[in-house]
Motif scaffolding. Structure first.
Motif, PDB file in Angstrom:
ATOM      1  N   MET A   1      10.091  -1.893   2.449  1.00 38.94           N
ATOM      2  CA  MET A   1       9.413  -1.090   3.463  1.00 38.94           C
ATOM      3  C   MET A   1       7.901  -1.361   3.426  1.00 38.94           C
ATOM      4  SD  MET A   1       9.481   3.046   3.907  1.00 38.94           S
ATOM      5  CE  MET A   1       8.526   3.852   5.190  1.00 38.94           C
ATOM      6  N   ALA A   2       7.304  -1.552   4.617  1.00 37.89           N
ATOM      7  CA  ALA A   2       5.872  -1.854   4.706  1.00 37.89           C
ATOM      8  C   ALA A   2       5.042  -0.670   4.239  1.00 37.89           C
ATOM      9  CB  ALA A   2       5.503  -2.219   6.145  1.00 37.89           C
ATOM     10  N   LYS A   3       4.007  -0.938   3.516  1.00 39.67           N
ATOM     11  CA  LYS A   3       3.105   0.091   3.018  1.00 39.67           C
ATOM     12  C   LYS A   3       1.914   0.245   3.963  1.00 39.67           C
ATOM     13  CE  LYS A   3       5.227   0.826  -0.965  1.00 39.67           C
ATOM     14  NZ  LYS A   3       5.750   2.135  -1.405  1.00 39.67           N
ATOM     15  N   SER A   4       1.244   1.395   3.842  1.00 36.40           N
ATOM     16  CA  SER A   4       0.015   1.624   4.595  1.00 36.40           C
ATOM     17  C   SER A   4      -1.170   1.208   3.734  1.00 36.40           C
ATOM     18  CB  SER A   4      -0.114   3.104   4.961  1.00 36.40           C
ATOM     19  OG  SER A   4      -0.307   3.872   3.779  1.00 36.40           O
ATOM     20  N   ILE A   5      -2.370   1.203   4.330  1.00 38.87           N
ATOM     21  CA  ILE A   5      -3.583   0.899   3.571  1.00 38.87           C
ATOM     22  C   ILE A   5      -3.762   1.900   2.435  1.00 38.87           C
ATOM     23  CG2 ILE A   5      -6.107   1.010   3.721  1.00 38.87           C
ATOM     24  CD1 ILE A   5      -5.959  -0.568   6.287  1.00 38.87           C
ATOM     25  N   ALA A   6      -3.435   3.177   2.708  1.00 40.14           N
ATOM     26  CA  ALA A   6      -3.558   4.213   1.673  1.00 40.14           C
ATOM     27  C   ALA A   6      -2.632   3.929   0.502  1.00 40.14           C
ATOM     28  CB  ALA A   6      -3.249   5.585   2.270  1.00 40.14           C
ATOM     29  N   ASP A   7      -1.399   3.451   0.795  1.00 36.87           N
ATOM     30  CA  ASP A   7      -0.446   3.130  -0.265  1.00 36.87           C
ATOM     31  C   ASP A   7      -0.959   1.974  -1.125  1.00 36.87           C
ATOM     32  OD1 ASP A   7       1.372   5.056   0.570  1.00 36.87           O
ATOM     33  OD2 ASP A   7       2.325   3.671   1.995  1.00 36.87           O
ATOM     34  N   ILE A   8      -1.484   0.944  -0.468  1.00 32.50           N
ATOM     35  CA  ILE A   8      -2.000  -0.214  -1.206  1.00 32.50           C
ATOM     36  C   ILE A   8      -3.191   0.198  -2.065  1.00 32.50           C
ATOM     37  CG2 ILE A   8      -3.115  -2.480  -0.943  1.00 32.50           C
ATOM     38  CD1 ILE A   8      -1.418  -2.825   1.613  1.00 32.50           C
ATOM     39  N   ALA A   9      -4.045   1.072  -1.538  1.00 28.59           N
ATOM     40  CA  ALA A   9      -5.209   1.550  -2.289  1.00 28.59           C
ATOM     41  C   ALA A   9      -4.765   2.253  -3.570  1.00 28.59           C
ATOM     42  CB  ALA A   9      -6.040   2.488  -1.418  1.00 28.59           C
ATOM     43  N   ARG A  10      -3.698   3.065  -3.472  1.00 29.78           N
ATOM     44  CA  ARG A  10      -3.203   3.774  -4.660  1.00 29.78           C
ATOM     45  C   ARG A  10      -2.619   2.797  -5.681  1.00 29.78           C
ATOM     46  NH1 ARG A  10      -1.661   7.692  -0.829  1.00 29.78           N
ATOM     47  NH2 ARG A  10       0.422   6.754  -0.615  1.00 29.78           N
ATOM     48  N   ILE A  11      -1.892   1.800  -5.206  1.00 29.70           N
ATOM     49  CA  ILE A  11      -1.273   0.821  -6.108  1.00 29.70           C
ATOM     50  C   ILE A  11      -2.334   0.040  -6.885  1.00 29.70           C
ATOM     51  CG2 ILE A  11       0.095  -1.314  -6.206  1.00 29.70           C
ATOM     52  CD1 ILE A  11       1.663  -0.190  -3.768  1.00 29.70           C
ATOM     53  N   VAL A  12      -3.362  -0.397  -6.172  1.00 27.12           N
ATOM     54  CA  VAL A  12      -4.395  -1.237  -6.791  1.00 27.12           C
ATOM     55  C   VAL A  12      -5.430  -0.396  -7.544  1.00 27.12           C
ATOM     56  CG1 VAL A  12      -6.145  -3.020  -6.347  1.00 27.12           C
ATOM     57  CG2 VAL A  12      -4.031  -2.983  -5.014  1.00 27.12           C
ATOM     58  N   GLY A  13      -5.592   0.873  -7.109  1.00 29.22           N
ATOM     59  CA  GLY A  13      -6.580   1.732  -7.738  1.00 29.22           C
ATOM     60  C   GLY A  13      -7.975   1.548  -7.184  1.00 29.22           C
TER      61      GLY A  13
ATOM     62  N   HIS B   1       4.429  -6.179  -0.287  1.00 31.24           N
ATOM     63  CA  HIS B   1       4.977  -4.987   0.366  1.00 31.24           C
ATOM     64  C   HIS B   1       5.079  -5.135   1.885  1.00 31.24           C
ATOM     65  CE1 HIS B   1       3.840  -3.380  -3.591  1.00 31.24           C
ATOM     66  NE2 HIS B   1       4.767  -2.463  -3.371  1.00 31.24           N
ATOM     67  N   ASN B   2       5.027  -6.419   2.347  1.00 29.82           N
ATOM     68  CA  ASN B   2       5.241  -6.722   3.764  1.00 29.82           C
ATOM     69  C   ASN B   2       4.281  -5.950   4.671  1.00 29.82           C
ATOM     70  OD1 ASN B   2       6.553  -8.122   5.820  1.00 29.82           O
ATOM     71  ND2 ASN B   2       7.971  -6.420   6.225  1.00 29.82           N
ATOM     72  N   PHE B   3       3.029  -5.831   4.216  1.00 27.41           N
ATOM     73  CA  PHE B   3       2.037  -5.110   5.013  1.00 27.41           C
ATOM     74  C   PHE B   3       1.550  -6.003   6.153  1.00 27.41           C
ATOM     75  CE2 PHE B   3      -2.387  -4.114   6.053  1.00 27.41           C
ATOM     76  CZ  PHE B   3      -2.286  -2.764   6.370  1.00 27.41           C
ATOM     77  N   LYS B   4       1.497  -5.456   7.357  1.00 23.61           N
ATOM     78  CA  LYS B   4       1.016  -6.157   8.534  1.00 23.61           C
ATOM     79  C   LYS B   4      -0.189  -5.409   9.103  1.00 23.61           C
ATOM     80  CE  LYS B   4       4.250  -9.366   8.952  1.00 23.61           C
ATOM     81  NZ  LYS B   4       4.961  -9.102   7.702  1.00 23.61           N
ATOM     82  N   ILE B   5      -1.276  -6.168   9.347  1.00 26.60           N
ATOM     83  CA  ILE B   5      -2.456  -5.550   9.961  1.00 26.60           C
ATOM     84  C   ILE B   5      -2.174  -5.264  11.427  1.00 26.60           C
ATOM     85  CG2 ILE B   5      -4.868  -5.960  10.609  1.00 26.60           C
ATOM     86  CD1 ILE B   5      -5.133  -7.684   8.125  1.00 26.60           C
ATOM     87  N   ASN B   6      -2.530  -4.076  11.876  1.00 26.36           N
ATOM     88  CA  ASN B   6      -2.416  -3.716  13.290  1.00 26.36           C
ATOM     89  C   ASN B   6      -3.552  -4.394  14.058  1.00 26.36           C
ATOM     90  OD1 ASN B   6      -2.634  -2.416  15.836  1.00 26.36           O
ATOM     91  ND2 ASN B   6      -1.522  -0.629  15.031  1.00 26.36           N
TER      92      ASN B   6
END
Length: 337
Positions: free
Chosen positions: A1-13, A44-49
């Motif tokens: 499932m694609a993550k949001s920018i907020a999700d990626i921020a939490r993962i990376v810190g 995480h299959n993130f795609k920029i809008n």
């Protein structure tokens, strides 16, 4: 499932703004951090809008390409020369992360600033051809917008052009015909176009240097199609007495149409009449007889057009450039001596 920018921020810190900048390859973010964020995004299959990003940045990452021609009377987008240069432009834009929006004079309105720039259809504009001294190009130049034109370098133009040395190309073609023993050389083209006007100048210069007078009756107004080349050849053949032994056409497609009519009229090429074209499109090598022509640097021209526009977008100067041409001698002009 694609993550949001907020999700990626939490993962990376890191903060969301850092993620956003890293995904846009902003050099303000350390390269190690950028790579880590971009890898997490891929994982995480993130795609920029793209639409949302365009609204934020006011950039479309699109360059519009307008092909100037008149409906039914001039070359269309399927013209082999135009396909070559459009392919070169598209490849170069892809290398720089841009998409190409292809338009013609029927698609675009008369107000190109409003249609392309103010409406955010494109970041920059490439115009193929100058038409019959098109005023829309001059209006763009007065507003210092990021655009470049494939066409003739004119002494009084205020915009950036990339184009071939048209005068030299025609000079080489006609000098070659003269060296093959041709005495009466026809010119097929429409000199209302800046590029073709320069080719007419080269034609005249070659004749003048050979001590010959310019005969205006040998100039046949011809559009950029094989059909028009065929029609002009038909008109030429009606000239009495018929003493034309050379033909310079301002494009290969015109030359190919003319050659069809000449062969149908039982003239032998090049023994009865030698023919030279301009462009060196792929089919020129494979027609029979193969066509002598002037080779343009279409690949280099397409790359330069893109880079001139990108330079202007970056606030850098973009200067006009004239590309060298080359005479390619083939069967259609090589007379036995």
């Amino acid at each position: 499932m694609a993550k949001s920018i907020a999700d990626i921020a939490r993962i990376v810190g890191v903060s969301e703004s850092t993620v956003s900048r890293a995904l846009n390859d902003n050099p303000l973010i350390a390269e190690k951090t950028r790579r880590k964020i971009q890898q997490v995004a891929r994982d995480h299959n993130f795609k920029i809008n793209a639409k949302a990003r365009a609204l934020r940045t006011q950039k479309t990452n699109v360059i519009a390409v307008v092909v100037l021609f008149k409906e039914r009377t001039e070359r269309g987008i399927s013209d082999p020369f135009l396909l070559d240069i459009l392919g070169a432009i598209a490849d170069e834009l892809t290398l720089h992360g841009y998409d190409m929006l292809l338009s013609n004079t029927r698609t675009a309105s008369d107000d190109w600033r409003d249609y392309y720039f103010d409406s955010k259809r494109a970041d920059g504009l490439i115009v193929i051809g100058q038409g019959e001294h098109d005023k829309r190009i001059d209006r763009l130049a007065t507003e210092d917008l990021p655009f470049a034109v494939w066409g003739a370098a004119l002494p009084d133009s205020q915009y950036c052009t990339v184009g071939s040395d048209n005068k030299m190309g025609a000079y080489l073609a006609v000098t070659h015909l003269l060296n093959q023993g041709c005495e009466r050389i026809a010119f097929f083209g429409d000199i209302a176009h800046s590029e073709m006007e320069q080719r007419w100048q080269g034609y005249c210069l070659a004749l003048q240097q050979a001590g010959k007078t310019i005969d205006e009756s040998l100039r046949y107004a011809t559009d950029f199609t094989s059909e028009s080349g065929y029609s002009s050849a038909n008109r030429m053949l009606k000239q009495q007495p018929f003493d034309i032994d050379g033909l310079f056409a301002v494009s290969d497609v015109i030359a190919l149409g003319a050659m069809k009519k000449l062969v149908e009229s039982e003239l032998t090429i090049p023994q009865d009449i030698a023919v030279v074209g301009f462009d060196d499109v792929a089919m020129s090598m494979f027609c029979h007889p193969s066509l002598t022509t002037i080779r343009q640097q279409t690949m280099e021209g397409g790359k330069l057009l893109v880079n001139k526009v990108l330079d202007k977008l970056a606030g850098k100067p973009a200067r006009s450039q004239v590309l060298d041409v080359q005479l390619i001698v083939r069967e259609s002009s090589r007379k036995a001596h």
